[in-house]
Scaffold this motif. Structure first.
Motif: not given
Length: 360
Positions: A35-54, A239-241
């Motif tokens: 619910t808070h601000y994320q890292d300027s590159a995006g949520s670390p947990s979201f990027r950690a999920a996107v990386a193996p998907f890509l 929240d979307t991330q």
């Protein structure tokens, strides 16, 4: 049959919501961090999920630290162009190309788009040598509006031209997961380089255009930092991330979803091409995307005639197709038809198109 207006000009995927609905409406566990601000590159947990998907989608290793999350693929392209270009710099783009690139690549950056007549190395090289201050080559891969999947040889040839002229290579791969015939070849696999920058998002492959989430992948730390510095003005919501992260982490569901999404897209393409053939309407075969390119050159020999036909289709037949002029086509009479929607609407639109062409 409907008497209303039918829009087959907008590239949205309407085939997937019933697959997504249980996941989107299911109870979710939200943590305070979500619910808070994320890292300027995006949520670390979201990027950690996107990386193996890509990594699986592109068949190339993707590091989460090389990703920047933004509010859509178009925004990623726009922010990248602003980071790479000074006003007046050139970006070579093979035609026909998605008209949104005009604003994305040349709007805020004030760069110049330099059309090349096709994606061949010869055409790109000539466009570069005929212009000054060229900064990059940009591709939409798979191609929009043609629905073509570039093979590895083509991508490597494009990369060699970029290297020869010391240019960046930009690839919008927003349709990477929307290949219905054959296999997708990512520039990430064919052209590993720190001057390669790839964008992808959830709009097309997941049918989530309204969620406005895209990512930029680049191994170039300087470019990544420049994009990241701008990203606070174009963040995707926390929240979307979190929601999309959880979709990607459910790997069993994700595999089934991707398989069914591809099958539905293939079925829609086959049904559409069968209807076009039955109606005597020519088209260019496609292998990817939510659309195909109709060949109505026999009904519009000039761009003036194409504009008149476009208007007549909208006012008389009450259908919207995107004309080739909007994609900077060099030949008049081509139209993009988007088929990833209700099959009965597509058939009705084709019937109306055929009737209007007979009256012409």
């Amino acid at each position: 049959m409907t008497a209303g207006f039918i829009d087959l000009g907008t590239a949205e995927n309407h085939l997937l919501f019933d697959l997504l609905e249980p996941k989107l409406n299911a109870p979710r566990v939200i943590t305070a961090a979500d619910t808070h601000y994320q890292d300027s590159a995006g949520s670390p947990s979201f990027r950690a999920a996107v990386a193996p998907f890509l990594s699986r989608l592109w068949q190339a290793e993707v590091d989460a630290d090389d990703l920047v999350v933004l509010s859509g693929t178009g925004v990623a392209m726009e922010t990248l162009a602003f980071a790479l270009c000074e006003p007046g710099d050139g970006i070579v783009v093979p035609t026909p190309y998605f008209s949104g690139l005009d604003g994305e690549l040349a709007g805020r950056s004030r760069a110049r788009i330099i059309p090349a007549p096709d994606v061949s190395a010869e055409a790109l090289d000539h466009a570069i040598r005929s212009n000054h201050n060229v900064r990059a080559i940009a591709l939409v891969s798979p191609n929009n509006p043609l629905g073509q999947v570039y093979d590895e040889c083509t991508l490597q040839a494009v990369a060699r031209v970029a290297v020869e002229h010391d240019l960046h290579l930009i690839a919008d791969e927003v349709y990477a997961g929307s290949v219905h015939t054959g296999e997708f070849v990512s520039t990430a696999r064919a052209v590993p380089s720190d001057r390669l920058h790839i964008t992808w998002g959830f709009a097309k492959d997941f049918g989530l255009s309204g969620y406005k989430v895209g990512v930029l992948h680049t191994r170039n730390a300087e470019v990544r930092d420049a994009v990241q510095a701008q990203s606070r003005l174009a963040n995707a919501s926390s929240d979307t991330q979190a929601l999309l992260r959880d979709l990607l982490l459910d790997t069993a569901w994700l595999e089934q979803f991707q398989t069914e999404a591809r099958n539905r897209l293939r079925t829609a393409y086959e049904q559409t091409t069968a209807a076009l053939t039955a109606a005597g309407i020519s088209y260019l075969p496609a292998a990817a995307g939510l659309f195909l390119y109709l060949d109505l050159t026999g009904h519009a020999a000039t761009f003036e005639a194409e504009a008149a036909l476009t208007q007549r289709l909208r006012t008389e037949a009450r259908i919207n197709l995107a004309p080739g002029a909007s994609f900077h086509s060099t030949t008049p009479g081509y139209y993009r038809l988007c088929f990833a929607t209700d099959a009965s609407l597509v058939r009705e639109a084709i019937d109306r198109l055929a009737a209007e062409l007979k009256r012409a």
